[in-house]
Design a protein around this motif. Structure first.
Motif, PDB file in Angstrom:
ATOM      1  N   MET A   1      42.788  34.003   7.231  1.00 59.89           N
ATOM      2  CA  MET A   1      42.491  32.718   7.841  1.00 59.89           C
ATOM      3  C   MET A   1      43.233  31.615   7.086  1.00 59.89           C
ATOM      4  SD  MET A   1      40.268  33.251  10.375  1.00 59.89           S
ATOM      5  CE  MET A   1      40.036  31.543  10.683  1.00 59.89           C
ATOM      6  N   LYS A   2      43.632  30.611   7.814  1.00 60.05           N
ATOM      7  CA  LYS A   2      44.333  29.484   7.216  1.00 60.05           C
ATOM      8  C   LYS A   2      43.354  28.649   6.389  1.00 60.05           C
ATOM      9  CE  LYS A   2      47.827  26.203   8.504  1.00 60.05           C
ATOM     10  NZ  LYS A   2      48.609  25.633   9.575  1.00 60.05           N
ATOM     11  N   ASN A   3      43.828  28.130   5.269  1.00 61.68           N
ATOM     12  CA  ASN A   3      43.053  27.285   4.348  1.00 61.68           C
ATOM     13  C   ASN A   3      41.870  28.028   3.720  1.00 61.68           C
ATOM     14  OD1 ASN A   3      44.709  25.044   4.761  1.00 61.68           O
ATOM     15  ND2 ASN A   3      43.562  24.468   6.573  1.00 61.68           N
ATOM     16  N   GLU A   4      41.957  29.322   3.626  1.00 60.32           N
ATOM     17  CA  GLU A   4      40.898  30.105   3.007  1.00 60.32           C
ATOM     18  C   GLU A   4      41.279  30.389   1.553  1.00 60.32           C
ATOM     19  OE1 GLU A   4      39.327  34.638   3.309  1.00 60.32           O
ATOM     20  OE2 GLU A   4      39.709  33.579   5.177  1.00 60.32           O
ATOM     21  N   ILE A   5      40.373  30.135   0.633  1.00 63.19           N
ATOM     22  CA  ILE A   5      40.606  30.412  -0.776  1.00 63.19           C
ATOM     23  C   ILE A   5      40.199  31.853  -1.037  1.00 63.19           C
ATOM     24  CG2 ILE A   5      39.963  29.844  -3.143  1.00 63.19           C
ATOM     25  CD1 ILE A   5      39.608  26.956  -2.206  1.00 63.19           C
ATOM     26  N   LYS A   6      41.112  32.634  -1.602  1.00 62.41           N
ATOM     27  CA  LYS A   6      40.868  34.047  -1.866  1.00 62.41           C
ATOM     28  C   LYS A   6      40.663  34.250  -3.354  1.00 62.41           C
ATOM     29  CE  LYS A   6      43.499  35.273   2.108  1.00 62.41           C
ATOM     30  NZ  LYS A   6      44.664  35.933   2.666  1.00 62.41           N
ATOM     31  N   THR A   7      40.022  35.360  -3.701  1.00 63.09           N
ATOM     32  CA  THR A   7      39.738  35.618  -5.108  1.00 63.09           C
ATOM     33  C   THR A   7      40.195  37.010  -5.511  1.00 63.09           C
ATOM     34  OG1 THR A   7      37.541  36.460  -4.608  1.00 63.09           O
ATOM     35  CG2 THR A   7      37.715  34.122  -5.091  1.00 63.09           C
ATOM     36  N   LEU A   8      40.597  37.096  -6.768  1.00 56.08           N
ATOM     37  CA  LEU A   8      40.844  38.370  -7.439  1.00 56.08           C
ATOM     38  C   LEU A   8      39.823  38.463  -8.562  1.00 56.08           C
ATOM     39  CD1 LEU A   8      44.742  38.317  -7.573  1.00 56.08           C
ATOM     40  CD2 LEU A   8      43.313  39.712  -6.106  1.00 56.08           C
ATOM     41  N   SER A   9      39.932  39.449  -9.411  1.00 56.06           N
ATOM     42  CA  SER A   9      38.916  39.625 -10.446  1.00 56.06           C
ATOM     43  C   SER A   9      38.861  38.461 -11.438  1.00 56.06           C
ATOM     44  CB  SER A   9      39.147  40.938 -11.195  1.00 56.06           C
ATOM     45  OG  SER A   9      40.428  40.923 -11.797  1.00 56.06           O
ATOM     46  N   HIS A  10      40.024  37.806 -11.725  1.00 54.80           N
ATOM     47  CA  HIS A  10      40.029  36.731 -12.710  1.00 54.80           C
ATOM     48  C   HIS A  10      40.658  35.447 -12.204  1.00 54.80           C
ATOM     49  CE1 HIS A  10      38.584  39.283 -15.916  1.00 54.80           C
ATOM     50  NE2 HIS A  10      39.453  40.199 -15.533  1.00 54.80           N
ATOM     51  N   SER A  11      40.861  35.339 -10.907  1.00 51.23           N
ATOM     52  CA  SER A  11      41.519  34.137 -10.407  1.00 51.23           C
ATOM     53  C   SER A  11      41.155  33.872  -8.950  1.00 51.23           C
ATOM     54  CB  SER A  11      43.038  34.269 -10.538  1.00 51.23           C
ATOM     55  OG  SER A  11      43.485  35.352  -9.764  1.00 51.23           O
ATOM     56  N   THR A  12      41.343  32.636  -8.565  1.00 49.24           N
ATOM     57  CA  THR A  12      41.248  32.256  -7.156  1.00 49.24           C
ATOM     58  C   THR A  12      42.601  31.674  -6.766  1.00 49.24           C
ATOM     59  OG1 THR A  12      40.424  30.063  -7.690  1.00 49.24           O
ATOM     60  CG2 THR A  12      38.783  31.766  -7.275  1.00 49.24           C
ATOM     61  N   TYR A  13      42.966  31.863  -5.517  1.00 46.46           N
ATOM     62  CA  TYR A  13      44.294  31.408  -5.105  1.00 46.46           C
ATOM     63  C   TYR A  13      44.335  31.119  -3.611  1.00 46.46           C
ATOM     64  CZ  TYR A  13      45.052  36.073  -3.155  1.00 46.46           C
ATOM     65  OH  TYR A  13      44.954  37.220  -2.431  1.00 46.46           O
ATOM     66  N   ARG A  14      45.333  30.355  -3.243  1.00 47.86           N
ATOM     67  CA  ARG A  14      45.713  30.143  -1.850  1.00 47.86           C
ATOM     68  C   ARG A  14      47.229  29.934  -1.836  1.00 47.86           C
ATOM     69  NH1 ARG A  14      43.638  25.082   1.032  1.00 47.86           N
ATOM     70  NH2 ARG A  14      45.766  24.364   0.894  1.00 47.86           N
ATOM     71  N   CYS A  15      47.961  31.019  -1.888  1.00 43.03           N
ATOM     72  CA  CYS A  15      49.418  30.986  -1.925  1.00 43.03           C
ATOM     73  C   CYS A  15      49.942  31.298  -0.528  1.00 43.03           C
ATOM     74  CB  CYS A  15      49.964  32.011  -2.914  1.00 43.03           C
ATOM     75  SG  CYS A  15      49.378  31.794  -4.593  1.00 43.03           S
ATOM     76  N   GLU A  16      50.369  30.271   0.162  1.00 47.29           N
ATOM     77  CA  GLU A  16      50.905  30.444   1.506  1.00 47.29           C
ATOM     78  C   GLU A  16      52.365  30.024   1.500  1.00 47.29           C
ATOM     79  OE1 GLU A  16      48.364  28.098   3.966  1.00 47.29           O
ATOM     80  OE2 GLU A  16      46.685  29.469   3.747  1.00 47.29           O
ATOM     81  N   TYR A  17      53.207  30.843   2.102  1.00 45.91           N
ATOM     82  CA  TYR A  17      54.648  30.581   2.122  1.00 45.91           C
ATOM     83  C   TYR A  17      55.163  30.583   3.551  1.00 45.91           C
ATOM     84  CZ  TYR A  17      54.355  31.666  -2.827  1.00 45.91           C
ATOM     85  OH  TYR A  17      54.025  31.667  -4.154  1.00 45.91           O
ATOM     86  N   HIS A  18      56.027  29.623   3.838  1.00 46.39           N
ATOM     87  CA  HIS A  18      56.705  29.562   5.131  1.00 46.39           C
ATOM     88  C   HIS A  18      58.071  30.204   4.935  1.00 46.39           C
ATOM     89  CE1 HIS A  18      58.919  27.076   8.345  1.00 46.39           C
ATOM     90  NE2 HIS A  18      58.354  28.129   8.919  1.00 46.39           N
ATOM     91  N   ILE A  19      58.290  31.333   5.603  1.00 44.13           N
ATOM     92  CA  ILE A  19      59.523  32.098   5.458  1.00 44.13           C
ATOM     93  C   ILE A  19      60.273  32.058   6.780  1.00 44.13           C
ATOM     94  CG2 ILE A  19      60.486  34.375   4.957  1.00 44.13           C
ATOM     95  CD1 ILE A  19      57.826  34.953   3.486  1.00 44.13           C
ATOM     96  N   VAL A  20      61.585  31.842   6.708  1.00 48.29           N
ATOM     97  CA  VAL A  20      62.421  31.832   7.904  1.00 48.29           C
ATOM     98  C   VAL A  20      63.533  32.858   7.709  1.00 48.29           C
ATOM     99  CG1 VAL A  20      63.908  30.459   9.408  1.00 48.29           C
ATOM    100  CG2 VAL A  20      61.949  29.391   8.291  1.00 48.29           C
ATOM    101  N   PHE A  21      63.629  33.806   8.647  1.00 51.63           N
ATOM    102  CA  PHE A  21      64.697  34.803   8.664  1.00 51.63           C
ATOM    103  C   PHE A  21      65.677  34.424   9.749  1.00 51.63           C
ATOM    104  CE2 PHE A  21      61.005  37.336   7.309  1.00 51.63           C
ATOM    105  CZ  PHE A  21      61.485  37.790   6.098  1.00 51.63           C
TER     106      PHE A  21
END
Length: 97
Positions: A1-21
């Protein structure tokens, strides 16, 4: 989902990248059945790496993708993987037709 904060065992992140091929020389080669095949291939490769495609759009001469990439995977590694594997898979699907 867009704008959703995700978590790992020791961190939270929201790394979204716009990629153009874009194909070489921006050739208008993405249409019809090839367009559908490219979509399936990109979805399959992202599922393999456990990444989320937030949005994607295929134009006649390029492809846009908004992808959520976890911080343990660098964007350079991901794009290299995606471009390398998808190219081979696209050529295989074109040869079969």
């Amino acid at each position: 989902m867009k704008n959703e904060i995700k978590t790992l065992s020791h961190s939270t992140y929201r790394c979204e990248y716009h990629i153009v091929f874009a194909p070489k020389y921006r050739r208008k080669a993405i249409y019809g059945q090839l367009r559908a095949d490219i979509g399936k291939i990109l979805r399959k490769l992202c599922e393999e790496k456990k990444l989320e495609i937030i949005e994607a759009n295929a134009c006649p001469d390029h492809i846009h993708m908004l992808v959520s990439v976890p911080p343990y995977l660098s964007i350079a590694q991901f794009v290299g993987f995606l471009k390398g594997k998808s190219t081979l898979m696209i050529f295989d699907s074109v040869e079969l037709q």
